[in-house]
Design a protein around this motif. Structure first.
Motif, PDB file in Angstrom:
ATOM      1  N   ASN A 179      19.780  29.448  94.552  1.00  0.00           N
ATOM      2  CA  ASN A 179      18.416  29.177  94.632  1.00  0.00           C
ATOM      3  C   ASN A 179      17.970  27.883  94.735  1.00  0.00           C
ATOM      4  OD1 ASN A 179      19.497  28.422  92.267  1.00  0.00           O
ATOM      5  ND2 ASN A 179      17.932  29.520  90.923  1.00  0.00           N
ATOM      6  N   GLY A 180      18.548  26.893  95.256  1.00  0.00           N
ATOM      7  CA  GLY A 180      18.083  25.683  95.670  1.00  0.00           C
ATOM      8  C   GLY A 180      18.944  24.639  95.207  1.00  0.00           C
ATOM      9  N   VAL A 181      19.239  23.531  95.876  1.00  0.00           N
ATOM     10  CA  VAL A 181      20.032  22.441  95.698  1.00  0.00           C
ATOM     11  C   VAL A 181      19.845  21.939  94.192  1.00  0.00           C
ATOM     12  CG1 VAL A 181      20.698  19.785  96.148  1.00  0.00           C
ATOM     13  CG2 VAL A 181      19.839  21.728  98.145  1.00  0.00           C
ATOM     14  N   LYS A 182      20.890  21.867  93.603  1.00  0.00           N
ATOM     15  CA  LYS A 182      20.857  21.618  92.070  1.00  0.00           C
ATOM     16  C   LYS A 182      20.174  22.574  91.193  1.00  0.00           C
ATOM     17  CE  LYS A 182      22.569  16.982  92.956  1.00  0.00           C
ATOM     18  NZ  LYS A 182      22.452  15.273  92.634  1.00  0.00           N
ATOM     19  N   ALA A 183      19.624  23.488  91.577  1.00  0.00           N
ATOM     20  CA  ALA A 183      19.002  24.621  90.755  1.00  0.00           C
ATOM     21  C   ALA A 183      19.922  25.456  89.647  1.00  0.00           C
ATOM     22  CB  ALA A 183      18.188  25.368  91.799  1.00  0.00           C
ATOM     23  N   SER A 184      19.424  25.995  89.215  1.00  0.00           N
ATOM     24  CA  SER A 184      20.347  26.757  88.154  1.00  0.00           C
ATOM     25  C   SER A 184      21.560  27.555  88.728  1.00  0.00           C
ATOM     26  CB  SER A 184      19.255  27.963  87.231  1.00  0.00           C
ATOM     27  OG  SER A 184      18.821  28.755  88.194  1.00  0.00           O
ATOM     28  N   ASN A 185      21.331  28.314  89.922  1.00  0.00           N
ATOM     29  CA  ASN A 185      22.470  29.043  90.340  1.00  0.00           C
ATOM     30  C   ASN A 185      23.343  28.296  91.082  1.00  0.00           C
ATOM     31  OD1 ASN A 185      20.828  31.100  89.044  1.00  0.00           O
ATOM     32  ND2 ASN A 185      20.173  32.029  91.166  1.00  0.00           N
ATOM     33  N   HIS A 186      22.918  27.319  91.696  1.00  0.00           N
ATOM     34  CA  HIS A 186      23.776  26.049  92.251  1.00  0.00           C
ATOM     35  C   HIS A 186      24.642  25.714  91.239  1.00  0.00           C
ATOM     36  CE1 HIS A 186      24.441  22.636  95.064  1.00  0.00           C
ATOM     37  NE2 HIS A 186      25.440  23.107  95.215  1.00  0.00           N
ATOM     38  N   ILE A 187      24.050  25.358  90.002  1.00  0.00           N
ATOM     39  CA  ILE A 187      24.793  24.785  88.866  1.00  0.00           C
ATOM     40  C   ILE A 187      26.058  25.722  88.396  1.00  0.00           C
ATOM     41  CG2 ILE A 187      24.670  23.986  86.458  1.00  0.00           C
ATOM     42  CD1 ILE A 187      21.704  22.882  87.206  1.00  0.00           C
ATOM     43  N   GLY A 188      25.582  26.938  88.377  1.00  0.00           N
ATOM     44  CA  GLY A 188      26.501  28.002  87.960  1.00  0.00           C
ATOM     45  C   GLY A 188      27.807  28.148  88.752  1.00  0.00           C
ATOM     46  N   ILE A 189      27.607  28.038  90.062  1.00  0.00           N
ATOM     47  CA  ILE A 189      28.767  28.185  90.921  1.00  0.00           C
ATOM     48  C   ILE A 189      29.572  26.866  90.744  1.00  0.00           C
ATOM     49  CG2 ILE A 189      27.689  27.270  93.107  1.00  0.00           C
ATOM     50  CD1 ILE A 189      30.656  29.713  92.641  1.00  0.00           C
ATOM     51  N   GLN A 190      29.143  25.706  90.639  1.00  0.00           N
ATOM     52  CA  GLN A 190      29.658  24.454  90.587  1.00  0.00           C
ATOM     53  C   GLN A 190      30.317  24.275  89.130  1.00  0.00           C
ATOM     54  OE1 GLN A 190      29.729  23.351  93.965  1.00  0.00           O
ATOM     55  NE2 GLN A 190      30.308  21.673  92.785  1.00  0.00           N
ATOM     56  N   LEU A 191      30.016  24.961  88.247  1.00  0.00           N
ATOM     57  CA  LEU A 191      30.484  24.935  86.936  1.00  0.00           C
ATOM     58  C   LEU A 191      32.047  25.448  87.106  1.00  0.00           C
ATOM     59  CD1 LEU A 191      27.689  25.810  84.407  1.00  0.00           C
ATOM     60  CD2 LEU A 191      29.255  23.612  84.365  1.00  0.00           C
ATOM     61  N   LEU A 192      31.896  26.779  87.528  1.00  0.00           N
ATOM     62  CA  LEU A 192      33.046  27.326  87.780  1.00  0.00           C
ATOM     63  C   LEU A 192      34.074  26.893  88.967  1.00  0.00           C
ATOM     64  CD1 LEU A 192      34.861  29.865  87.269  1.00  0.00           C
ATOM     65  CD2 LEU A 192      33.491  31.320  89.125  1.00  0.00           C
ATOM     66  N   ALA A 193      33.588  26.353  89.985  1.00  0.00           N
ATOM     67  CA  ALA A 193      34.407  25.630  90.961  1.00  0.00           C
ATOM     68  C   ALA A 193      35.140  24.526  90.383  1.00  0.00           C
ATOM     69  CB  ALA A 193      33.593  25.253  92.177  1.00  0.00           C
ATOM     70  N   LYS A 194      34.435  23.636  89.500  1.00  0.00           N
ATOM     71  CA  LYS A 194      35.105  22.429  88.847  1.00  0.00           C
ATOM     72  C   LYS A 194      36.066  23.061  88.101  1.00  0.00           C
ATOM     73  CE  LYS A 194      33.104  18.621  90.517  1.00  0.00           C
ATOM     74  NZ  LYS A 194      33.797  17.500  91.045  1.00  0.00           N
ATOM     75  N   LYS A 195      35.677  23.781  87.125  1.00  0.00           N
ATOM     76  CA  LYS A 195      36.774  24.185  85.967  1.00  0.00           C
ATOM     77  C   LYS A 195      38.006  24.924  86.539  1.00  0.00           C
ATOM     78  CE  LYS A 195      36.025  24.397  81.868  1.00  0.00           C
ATOM     79  NZ  LYS A 195      36.449  23.503  80.741  1.00  0.00           N
ATOM     80  N   ALA A 196      37.755  25.897  87.755  1.00  0.00           N
ATOM     81  CA  ALA A 196      38.831  26.419  87.979  1.00  0.00           C
ATOM     82  C   ALA A 196      39.578  25.755  89.292  1.00  0.00           C
ATOM     83  CB  ALA A 196      38.486  27.921  88.623  1.00  0.00           C
ATOM     84  N   GLY A 197      39.084  24.698  89.870  1.00  0.00           N
ATOM     85  CA  GLY A 197      39.605  23.707  90.680  1.00  0.00           C
ATOM     86  C   GLY A 197      39.578  24.255  92.165  1.00  0.00           C
ATOM     87  N   PHE A 198      38.210  24.685  92.732  1.00  0.00           N
ATOM     88  CA  PHE A 198      38.020  25.098  93.990  1.00  0.00           C
ATOM     89  C   PHE A 198      36.916  24.626  94.695  1.00  0.00           C
ATOM     90  CE2 PHE A 198      36.388  28.924  91.649  1.00  0.00           C
ATOM     91  CZ  PHE A 198      35.249  28.932  92.391  1.00  0.00           C
ATOM     92  N   GLU A 199      36.962  24.978  95.893  1.00  0.00           N
ATOM     93  CA  GLU A 199      35.676  24.368  96.765  1.00  0.00           C
ATOM     94  C   GLU A 199      34.847  25.588  97.044  1.00  0.00           C
ATOM     95  OE1 GLU A 199      36.465  21.152  99.206  1.00  0.00           O
ATOM     96  OE2 GLU A 199      37.108  19.921  97.653  1.00  0.00           O
ATOM     97  N   VAL A 200      33.601  25.683  97.398  1.00  0.00           N
ATOM     98  CA  VAL A 200      33.064  26.502  98.120  1.00  0.00           C
ATOM     99  C   VAL A 200      31.816  25.769  98.671  1.00  0.00           C
ATOM    100  CG1 VAL A 200      33.160  28.489  96.644  1.00  0.00           C
ATOM    101  CG2 VAL A 200      31.030  27.192  96.385  1.00  0.00           C
ATOM    102  N   SER A 201      31.098  26.278  99.683  1.00  0.00           N
ATOM    103  CA  SER A 201      30.258  25.767 100.484  1.00  0.00           C
ATOM    104  C   SER A 201      28.690  26.409 100.170  1.00  0.00           C
ATOM    105  CB  SER A 201      30.207  26.042 102.149  1.00  0.00           C
ATOM    106  OG  SER A 201      31.337  25.357 102.771  1.00  0.00           O
ATOM    107  N   ALA A 202      27.977  25.626  99.370  1.00  0.00           N
ATOM    108  CA  ALA A 202      26.824  26.264  98.841  1.00  0.00           C
ATOM    109  C   ALA A 202      25.603  25.882  99.860  1.00  0.00           C
ATOM    110  CB  ALA A 202      26.527  25.189  97.296  1.00  0.00           C
ATOM    111  N   ILE A 203      24.894  27.047  99.908  1.00  0.00           N
ATOM    112  CA  ILE A 203      23.750  27.067 100.824  1.00  0.00           C
ATOM    113  C   ILE A 203      22.574  27.502 100.137  1.00  0.00           C
ATOM    114  CG2 ILE A 203      23.018  28.269 102.898  1.00  0.00           C
ATOM    115  CD1 ILE A 203      25.837  28.714 103.773  1.00  0.00           C
TER     116      ILE A 203
END
Length: 341
Positions: A179-203
Motif C-alpha cells: 500500500n505504499g513505500v514503507k507503508a504498513s503493508n510494506h513493513i509487514g512483508i519486510q518483517l517476515l522476509a527479514k525474519k525468515a531470510g528471503f527476498e521479494v520484490s515489493a511493488i
C-alpha cells in the motif's frame, strides 16, 4: 495498559520481537472509555456542538479498508454528533495527499479524519514531508487490524512453509504488492522476509484496494494486507487464500490458518486506524468528538456492522492514542531502517 501498548508497538526483527495481540477486539489494547473521561471534566464535552456538517478525510480511495470502517463508524456517529459526517476521499501518494490536507485543515472542528499507523508516522518522517506526528491531535482509536499473508486461490503454495521455501530458492523473483513505500503493508512483508531470510520484490500501489486488485489480477503473487481488508475476498467462494496471520492466536474467522509464531517466526504485527483532528483544534471540540465517537464505538449497531465487515474494534482514549502514536514514531525511527537496509 502502558505495558501492553509498548509490547504492541515494539515490533523488532529479533528473537525478542513483541507486539499486540491478535484479531479479536478483546485481544487488542484497550483503554477506559474515553467518553467517560471527557464527560467527567466539568461537562466540557457539551460545551461545543457543531452548527454545520463535518468533513471526514480518508486518505485512501472509496472501498479501501480504511474507507469501509470510516463509513460504518461515521454513519452511526451522526446520531451522537447531531450533524452529517461527510466522508471525503483524498487518495494518492501512498496517503500523503489526504494526510497533508488533514494536517493543513482549519482547526475549527469541521474537518477531522482518519490516520493509519504506522503508515502516518512513516510518511511524516520522510525528508520532504510537510506534516509530522504533531500535526494532528488524537481523538480516539477506531480499529486495530492484524496483518495476514495472502495469495491467489490458485497459487502454487498452500502453506506458509511452501511459500517461504520458494522465496528462498528464488530470491527477489516473487512480487509483493504493497500500500505504499514503507507503508504498513510494506513493513509487514519486510518483517517476515527479514525474519525468515528471503527476498521479494515489493511493488507499491498507493493503497490497499489497489494493492489487492493487483494480486487478484495476477500482477503480483503475494500481499500482506490486514485481515479485515480480505474478509470479502477469502473463504469458499473467494479469490484469495490466507497462508498465515501475524497474531498471537489463530484468528476466529480463519481457524485453520496458522500464526507465524506457530511456524517459528516470532512476529505479531498489524495496523491501527484512528480518528484525529488538525493540531490546534480547541480542547472543547476534541472533548465533544471523544464523547460522541466513544459512544458510537460502544453502540450495538456499530459493533454488529463492524463484526460483519471483519473489522476489529479497539477503542483508545486520546491520551492513550497519543502515547501509541509516539511509540509508533519511535518504531519507525529506530526499527524501520533495519528492515530496508
Amino acid at each position: 495498559m502502558r505495558k501492553m501498548l509498548r509490547l504492541f508497538a515494539a515490533l523488532m526483527v529479533t528473537a525478542s520481537l513483541a507486539g499486540c495481540a491478535g484479531g479479536q477486539a478483546s485481544e487488542t489494547p484497550k483503554a477506559a472509555p474515553a467518553g467517560a473521561q471527557a464527560e467527567g471534566e466539568g461537562g466540557s464535552a457539551k460545551a461545543w456542538k457543531p452548527e454545520k456538517d463535518i468533513n471526514v478525510i480518508v486518505a485512501y480511495k472509496a472501498g479501501s479498508g480504511t474507507d469501509t470502517g470510516a463509513r460504518i463508524l461515521c454513519s452511526i456517529a451522526e446520531k451522537y454528533v447531531g450533524r452529517t459526517l461527510l466522508i471525503v476521499n483524498k487518495e494518492g501518494a501512498d496517503g500523503k495527499i489526504g494526510y497533508t490536507e488533514l494536517a493543513n485543515a482549519k482547526p475549527d472542528g469541521y474537518t477531522i479524519g482518519f490516520i493509519n499507523l504506522p503508515t502516518y508516522v512513516s510518511l511524516a518522517q520522510e525528508p520532504d514531508s510537510v506534516f509530522n506526528k504533531d500535526s494532528v491531535t488524537p481523538i480516539v482509536n477506531h480499529l486495530f487490524e492484524p496483518s495476514v499473508v495472502v495469495v491467489k486461490k490458485d497459487a502454487p503454495w498452500n502453506t506458509i512453509e511452501e511459500f517461504i521455501d520458494y522465496c528462498k530458492a528464488h530470491p527477489g523473483e516473487v512480487k509483493c504488492s504493497t500500500n505504499g513505500v514503507k507503508a504498513s503493508n510494506h513493513i509487514g512483508i519486510q518483517l517476515l522476509a527479514k525474519k525468515a531470510g528471503f527476498e521479494v520484490s515489493a511493488i507499491p500501489y498507493g493503497g490497499t484496494a489497489d494493492q489487492l486488485l493487483a494480486l487478484r489480477q495476477g500482477e503480483v503473487e503475494v500481499s500482506v494486507p490486514k485481515a479485515g481488508d480480505v474478509a470479502s475476498l477469502t473463504g469458499e467462494n473467494g479469490e484469495l487464500k490466507v497462508l498465515a496471520s501475524y497474531t498471537e492466536q489463530r484468528l476466529e474467522d480463519y481457524p485453520d490458518v496458522p500464526t507465524l509464531k506457530e511456524k517459528g517466526y516470532d512476529l505479531v504485527y498489524g495496523s491501527a486506524r484512528a480518528l484525529v483532528a488538525p493540531a490546534g483544534t480547541p480542547q472543547e471540540v476534541i472533548d465533544f468528538y471523544v464523547d460522541a465517537f466513544s459512544k458510537t464505538m460502544e453502540d450495538p449497531e456499530n459493533i454488529e456492522k463492524s463484526k460483519n465487515a471483519g473489522l476489529s474494534l479497539s477503542l483508545m482514549s486520546p491520551e492513550t492514542l497519543g502515547e501509541y502514536i509516539d511509540e509508533q514514531d519511535d518504531f519507525v525511527k529506530n526499527t524501520l531502517p533495519t528492515l530496508f537496509d
